[in-house]
Each structure stands twice: as structure tokens, then as C-alpha cells.
Write a protein that holds these residues in place. Structure first.
Motif, mmCIF file in Angstrom:
data_model
loop_
_atom_site.group_PDB
_atom_site.id
_atom_site.type_symbol
_atom_site.label_atom_id
_atom_site.label_comp_id
_atom_site.label_asym_id
_atom_site.label_seq_id
_atom_site.Cartn_x
_atom_site.Cartn_y
_atom_site.Cartn_z
ATOM 1 N N ALA A 67 -19.668 4.542 -104.886
ATOM 2 C CA ALA A 67 -19.469 5.980 -104.673
ATOM 3 C C ALA A 67 -18.851 6.633 -105.902
ATOM 4 C CB ALA A 67 -18.594 6.205 -103.442
ATOM 5 N N ARG A 68 -17.855 5.947 -106.487
ATOM 6 C CA ARG A 68 -17.186 6.515 -107.669
ATOM 7 C C ARG A 68 -18.152 6.575 -108.860
ATOM 8 N NH1 ARG A 68 -11.652 6.646 -109.344
ATOM 9 N NH2 ARG A 68 -11.580 7.976 -111.194
ATOM 10 N N ALA A 69 -18.974 5.550 -109.015
ATOM 11 C CA ALA A 69 -19.960 5.557 -110.100
ATOM 12 C C ALA A 69 -20.964 6.690 -109.910
ATOM 13 C CB ALA A 69 -20.677 4.214 -110.169
ATOM 14 N N ALA A 70 -21.415 6.903 -108.661
ATOM 15 C CA ALA A 70 -22.368 7.976 -108.376
ATOM 16 C C ALA A 70 -21.730 9.347 -108.613
ATOM 17 C CB ALA A 70 -22.862 7.859 -106.936
ATOM 18 N N GLU A 71 -20.442 9.474 -108.244
ATOM 19 C CA GLU A 71 -19.734 10.735 -108.490
ATOM 20 C C GLU A 71 -19.617 11.009 -109.982
ATOM 21 O OE1 GLU A 71 -17.032 10.260 -104.412
ATOM 22 O OE2 GLU A 71 -16.118 9.960 -106.389
ATOM 23 N N ALA A 72 -19.330 9.969 -110.753
ATOM 24 C CA ALA A 72 -19.234 10.134 -112.205
ATOM 25 C C ALA A 72 -20.588 10.506 -112.804
ATOM 26 C CB ALA A 72 -18.704 8.852 -112.850
ATOM 27 N N LEU A 73 -21.668 9.933 -112.251
ATOM 28 C CA LEU A 73 -23.020 10.226 -112.725
ATOM 29 C C LEU A 73 -23.352 11.699 -112.513
ATOM 30 C CD1 LEU A 73 -25.616 8.864 -113.901
ATOM 31 C CD2 LEU A 73 -26.389 8.634 -111.521
ATOM 32 N N GLY A 74 -22.921 12.236 -111.358
ATOM 33 C CA GLY A 74 -23.129 13.656 -111.089
ATOM 34 C C GLY A 74 -24.455 14.006 -110.464
ATOM 35 N N CYS A 75 -25.264 12.997 -110.137
ATOM 36 C CA CYS A 75 -26.535 13.241 -109.451
ATOM 37 C C CYS A 75 -26.892 11.996 -108.649
ATOM 38 C CB CYS A 75 -27.653 13.570 -110.450
ATOM 39 S SG CYS A 75 -28.043 12.204 -111.592
ATOM 40 N N ARG A 76 -27.924 12.085 -107.846
ATOM 41 C CA ARG A 76 -28.345 10.939 -107.046
ATOM 42 C C ARG A 76 -28.839 9.824 -107.978
ATOM 43 N NH1 ARG A 76 -31.788 10.003 -101.853
ATOM 44 N NH2 ARG A 76 -33.033 8.215 -102.460
ATOM 45 N N PRO A 77 -28.258 8.620 -107.875
ATOM 46 C CA PRO A 77 -28.707 7.526 -108.751
ATOM 47 C C PRO A 77 -30.158 7.120 -108.470
ATOM 48 C CG PRO A 77 -26.577 7.024 -107.740
ATOM 49 C CD PRO A 77 -27.125 8.229 -107.032
ATOM 50 N N GLU A 78 -30.847 6.752 -109.531
ATOM 51 C CA GLU A 78 -32.205 6.216 -109.384
ATOM 52 C C GLU A 78 -32.169 4.684 -109.364
ATOM 53 O OE1 GLU A 78 -34.197 7.934 -112.727
ATOM 54 O OE2 GLU A 78 -33.679 9.981 -112.084
ATOM 55 N N ARG A 79 -31.145 4.132 -110.031
ATOM 56 C CA ARG A 79 -30.961 2.677 -110.037
ATOM 57 C C ARG A 79 -29.483 2.343 -110.001
ATOM 58 N NH1 ARG A 79 -33.721 -1.372 -110.262
ATOM 59 N NH2 ARG A 79 -32.125 -2.604 -111.308
ATOM 60 N N LEU A 80 -29.171 1.201 -109.365
ATOM 61 C CA LEU A 80 -27.784 0.739 -109.299
ATOM 62 C C LEU A 80 -27.738 -0.735 -109.674
ATOM 63 C CD1 LEU A 80 -26.903 2.435 -105.912
ATOM 64 C CD2 LEU A 80 -25.813 2.984 -108.093
ATOM 65 N N GLU A 81 -26.901 -1.060 -110.646
ATOM 66 C CA GLU A 81 -26.704 -2.454 -111.045
ATOM 67 C C GLU A 81 -25.270 -2.833 -110.684
ATOM 68 O OE1 GLU A 81 -27.561 -2.488 -115.196
ATOM 69 O OE2 GLU A 81 -29.671 -1.886 -114.927
ATOM 70 N N LEU A 84 -27.545 4.745 -112.745
ATOM 71 C CA LEU A 84 -28.440 5.391 -113.700
ATOM 72 C C LEU A 84 -29.296 6.420 -112.974
ATOM 73 C CD1 LEU A 84 -28.623 1.971 -114.294
ATOM 74 C CD2 LEU A 84 -29.249 2.991 -116.485
ATOM 75 N N GLY A 85 -29.463 7.616 -113.601
ATOM 76 C CA GLY A 85 -30.285 8.654 -112.995
ATOM 77 C C GLY A 85 -30.216 9.935 -113.798
ATOM 78 N N GLY A 86 -31.317 10.692 -113.766
ATOM 79 C CA GLY A 86 -31.355 11.977 -114.457
ATOM 80 C C GLY A 86 -31.144 11.856 -115.954
ATOM 81 N N GLY A 87 -31.481 10.697 -116.507
ATOM 82 C CA GLY A 87 -31.301 10.499 -117.940
ATOM 83 C C GLY A 87 -29.874 10.191 -118.343
ATOM 84 N N HIS A 88 -29.006 9.932 -117.363
ATOM 85 C CA HIS A 88 -27.599 9.633 -117.637
ATOM 86 C C HIS A 88 -27.242 8.258 -117.066
ATOM 87 C CE1 HIS A 88 -26.828 13.739 -119.022
ATOM 88 N NE2 HIS A 88 -27.581 14.146 -117.998
ATOM 89 N N ALA A 89 -26.074 7.749 -117.491
ATOM 90 C CA ALA A 89 -25.586 6.465 -116.993
ATOM 91 C C ALA A 89 -24.080 6.563 -116.780
ATOM 92 C CB ALA A 89 -25.904 5.339 -117.966
ATOM 93 N N ALA A 90 -23.594 5.981 -115.686
ATOM 94 C CA ALA A 90 -22.157 5.975 -115.397
ATOM 95 C C ALA A 90 -21.761 4.588 -114.923
ATOM 96 C CB ALA A 90 -21.804 7.024 -114.342
ATOM 97 N N THR A 91 -20.513 4.237 -115.187
ATOM 98 C CA THR A 91 -19.981 2.931 -114.800
ATOM 99 C C THR A 91 -18.629 3.112 -114.121
ATOM 100 O OG1 THR A 91 -21.077 1.802 -116.635
ATOM 101 C CG2 THR A 91 -19.184 0.678 -115.655
ATOM 102 N N ALA A 92 -18.397 2.327 -113.060
ATOM 103 C CA ALA A 92 -17.083 2.266 -112.423
ATOM 104 C C ALA A 92 -16.733 0.802 -112.211
ATOM 105 C CB ALA A 92 -17.070 3.021 -111.100
ATOM 106 N N VAL A 93 -15.444 0.468 -112.393
ATOM 107 C CA VAL A 93 -14.982 -0.910 -112.214
ATOM 108 C C VAL A 93 -13.723 -0.901 -111.354
ATOM 109 C CG1 VAL A 93 -14.130 -3.012 -113.350
ATOM 110 C CG2 VAL A 93 -15.911 -1.610 -114.457
#
Length: 428
Positions: free
Chosen positions: A35-49, A132-141
Motif C-alpha cells: 500500500a505504501r509503495a502504491a501511495e508513493a507511486l501515485g497511480c494504480r500499479p501495473e506491476r508489483l515485485e 511500477l506504473g504510468g512510467g514511474h517506479a516506487a519502492t517501500a521497505v
């Protein structure tokens, strides 16, 4: 005499460690990180690793995810991204709906999620999510604690980085405890300062009673209330302790949308630290003050033992949690510090070595074993019976006994942990 400042530190510690949770805390922590990674991304993720430590992977493989009717990590990851809100902490999935579950299933079917073991780490509680989504990438740990974020970034712009400082800060913020100090706090803290612990009674008892009305997991709690079992075991305080404790675990491990009060990141530990004490208190007409002090003693004992054991280990958490409830029951039986210390020694002499092979419905059976030993240990202690220092890992000093237990669970059973995970993953 404990100072007001010392009391305040311990109260803050309990409030950090004894918190509500919906669902098994390992997959829920993965959903939280997602959830935190998706919030940082700012849009609906297309892929999650997703990269996980072995202990997180082990504890998340076989448990139901609340509100989904599904088992395991993929749906927790999908829902964390789609409807999870990190501000909810361990209740991150409380807004789940049937529509969200259907959307999560599609997300999984479209193979948008990859989950793997994180190699080369020593931390047993580690979750890393790349969105990853919308041409952006975000990471949460998340590392070290189920809700402890140590790193968040989007497109290389770092929002949070506590990866190097987290271990040192964790040690610095740890309140030093001994069993004597736990006892002194539980017995002398003003009631109005610790009355909040009654919320553990309300939440966990409600979870057990909801479980009695349904069909969850292996129905251990309901089985113990059936006529056949009552003819064998009777209808007693002891059997009610076992049935209430296992019932709450039945519902939780099956993925019921029922909140429980957790302890040190584990709902099952919270259940086993609470319900044996609650049932014994109610069945013996204990006063509100006695109930509050017994629950405080139980929960703070668990927090103390977990300080040296760590969040996750190869040792089943019911060993620690049942040790806490044994202390609480001993106090309710009229015991003082010496009897409580004897109960702890009796517990360590008996249950040390019970393995954790992941979170799953059969955890209810382990909790039943743990709390039955808790009652036995308390009764022995009240009769002046205590395992002696010449026996096994027991020491004259009760705190050394506790550290013997945690050393075995934290260090000695690492190879056990590796073999258990290998068996589980090979089977899968």
C-alpha cells in the motif's frame, strides 16, 4: 519505587506493541508495504515485485486473508495495492469489498505480481515492494517490525531512509526490562494509567465468541465445546480457557474479518496472552483491578521476552505468549513474584523447542498446547513445585532462564528454520 518517567516509558512501550490487527500479521505487513509503495507511486500499479525474508515467506504461505476467502500472499499484495491504506497500519485491508477481491483476482490472473526470496539479508522480518506504473517506479521497505518503514522512494527521489539507523535506533528506544521490573510495574502502576489493557479483553473475547458461531479453520475451539469432548475433558475453567483461546485463533487464521489485539506483531501472541487470563479472571470472579493487573503482567512479560527473541524466529510464538498468560494466571491464583518466576521456569522447561512452521489454521492446536501448559505451570508454582537449576536449560536466575530460551529460539534454531522453509517450499 518506579518513577513516573519509568512508568510512562513502559506504558508507551505497551501501547506500541499491543495494537489491533485484522488477519495474520505477516501477509498483512506485506499488504501494508505494498500500500505504501502504491501511495508513493501515485497511480494504480501495473506491476508489483515483492522480495521477502524467509520468515515472512514462511508465515504468509498458508493463512487466510481477511474478507477474501483466499489463502496466501498474492491476494494480500493485490489488495494492498488496490484498496490498502498505509495509515490503517495492521488494519490496512479493512476497506476490502467483494468487488475489490474480484479486481484483485484479475490482477493476479494477469500475472502482474512476482514474489521471491530476498537473498543476502540477516534481518528475519524484511519486506521490499517495487511498484511500477504510468512510467514511474516506487519502492517501500519494512524491516525489523511489522509496521516499521525504513525506506520509501519514487523515481529515485528518497522520501524516507532509515536503513542504516534503524537497528541502532531500535536498541536506543528499547525500554530495559527484567521479570522483577515487569512485576513491579504491573502491581504498582495506577489503575487509570493501565486500564487501556482491558481493550485486549474486549477485542479478543469478541473474536472467540464470533468464532464459536461460525466454521473456521479446524474448529478447535468449537470441538472443545462439543458433548463428546466434554465427556472426556469435562466442562471446567481449564477447558473454557482452551476453547476460547483456540477459537479466536481458528477465526483469525481462517481469514475472518475480525480484529484481534496483537502483541509484538503477532495476533496469536495477543490472543494467547489475553484469553487464558480473561477466562480465569471471569470464572473466579476476579475484581476489575485484578484483571487489569493480570493482563498487564501477561502482556508486558511477552513484550519483555520478545525483546531478546526478536519479532520472528523458528520458535513458535505461543511459547512466549503462553508464558505471559501463565504469569497472569499465577497472580490471579494469589501468587507473588516468586510463584510467577517459578511458573516461567516451568514453562521454559516444558515448551522450549516447539517449532514455527508458518502461520496457518493448525496454529490453534499449538495455542491449545501452549495455554494448557500455562495452566499446569501456574498450578505447580502455586503448589511450590518448580523445575530446578540442575535440570536442562533452567537457571537459578529467572532472567537467565528467559535468555536461555531466547538464545535457543533466536540462534540455536536457525538451521531448523532453514529446513522447515525448505520442506514447505518443496511441498508447494
Amino acid at each position: 519505587m518506579m518513577s513516573q518517567q519509568e512508568r510512562a516509558e513502559i506504558i508507551a512501550l505497551i501501547k506500541r506493541e499491543v495494537i489491533p490487527a485484522i488477519g495474520c500479521t505477516e501477509p498483512i505487513a506485506v499488504a501494508l508495504c505494498t500500500a505504501r509503495a502504491a501511495e508513493a507511486l501515485g497511480c494504480r500499479p501495473e506491476r508489483l515485485e515483492v522480495l521477502l525474508s524467509a520468515n515472512i515467506l514462511k508465515n504468509a504461505m498458508g493463512v487466510g486473508i481477511p474478507g477474501t476467502g483466499m489463502i496466501g500472499l498474492p491476494i494480500a499484495v493485490a489488495l494492498g495495492a488496490l484498496i490498502g491504506r498505509s495509515e490503517y497500519q495492521l488494519e490496512v485491508l479493512r476497506d476490502v469489498t467483494p468487488e475489490a477481491v474480484a479486481e484483485g483476482r484479475r490482477f493476479i490472473d494477469e500475472k502482474r505480481i512476482s514474489i521471491a526470496l530476498k537473498e543476502g539479508i540477516e534481518e528475519k522480518l524484511y519486506i521490499e515492494v517495487h511498484a511500477l506504473g504510468g512510467g514511474h517506479a516506487a519502492t517501500a521497505v519494512i524491516a525489523g517490525g511489522h509496521t516499521t518503514f525504513v525506506y520509501v522512494e519514487r523515481d529515485g527521489a528518497v522520501e524516507l531512509d532509515r536503513r542504516q539507523a534503524s537497528a541502532a535506533e531500535g536498541d536506543e528506544g528499547e525500554v530495559p526490562l527484567t521479570l522483577r521490573r515487569v512485576w513491579e510495574f504491573a502491581m504498582t502502576a495506577p489503575l487509570d494509567e493501565i486500564r487501556f489493557i482491558l481493550e485486549t479483553k474486549r477485542l479478543n473475547k469478541a473474536a472467540a465468541e464470533a468464532s464459536f458461531a461460525g466454521e473456521y479453520g479446524h474448529c478447535v475451539g468449537r470441538t472443545l465445546r462439543c458433548d463428546r469432548e466434554r465427556r472426556v475433558m469435562g466442562d471446567s475453567i481449564f477447558t473454557r480457557i482452551l476453547s476460547y483461546t483456540s477459537a479466536a485463533c481458528d477465526a483469525r487464521m481462517a481469514g475472518a474479518m475480525i480484529p484481534v489485539m496483537s502483541n509484538s506483531g503477532s495476533g496469536n501472541q495477543g490472543i494467547a496472552a489475553t484469553l487464558p487470563v480473561v477466562v480465569y479472571a471471569e470464572e473466579t470472579a476476579a475484581s476489575e483491578e485484578q484483571t487489569i493487573r493480570a493482563l498487564t503482567l501477561s502482556h508486558l512479560t511477552v513484550v519483555y521476552i520478545k525483546q531478546s527473541l526478536g519479532r520472528l524466529s523458528a520458535l513458535c510464538g505461543c511459547v512466549v505468549a503462553a508464558t505471559g498468560s501463565s504469569c497472569g494466571i499465577t497472580y490471579l491464583m494469589g501468587g507473588g513474584y516468586d510463584q510467577v518466576a517459578a511458573a516461567v521456569k516451568n514453562m521454559i522447561a516444558n515448551l522450549t523447542g516447539m517449532i514455527c512452521d508458518g502461520a496457518k489454521p493448525s496454529c490453534a492446536m499449538k495455542l491449545t498446547s501452549g495455554v494448557s501448559t500455562a495452566v499446569l505451570s501456574a498450578m505447580m508454582a502455586m503448589d511450590g513445585r518448580c523445575v530446578t537449576p540442575v535440570e536442562g536449560i533452567i537457571d537459578e536466575d529467572v532472567d537467565r532462564c528467559i535468555h536461555n530460551l531466547t538464545k535457543i529460539g533466536r540462534d540455536g534454531m536457525n538451521e531448523t528454520d532453514r529446513i522447515v522453509l525448505g520442506i514447505m517450499t518443496d511441498k508447494a
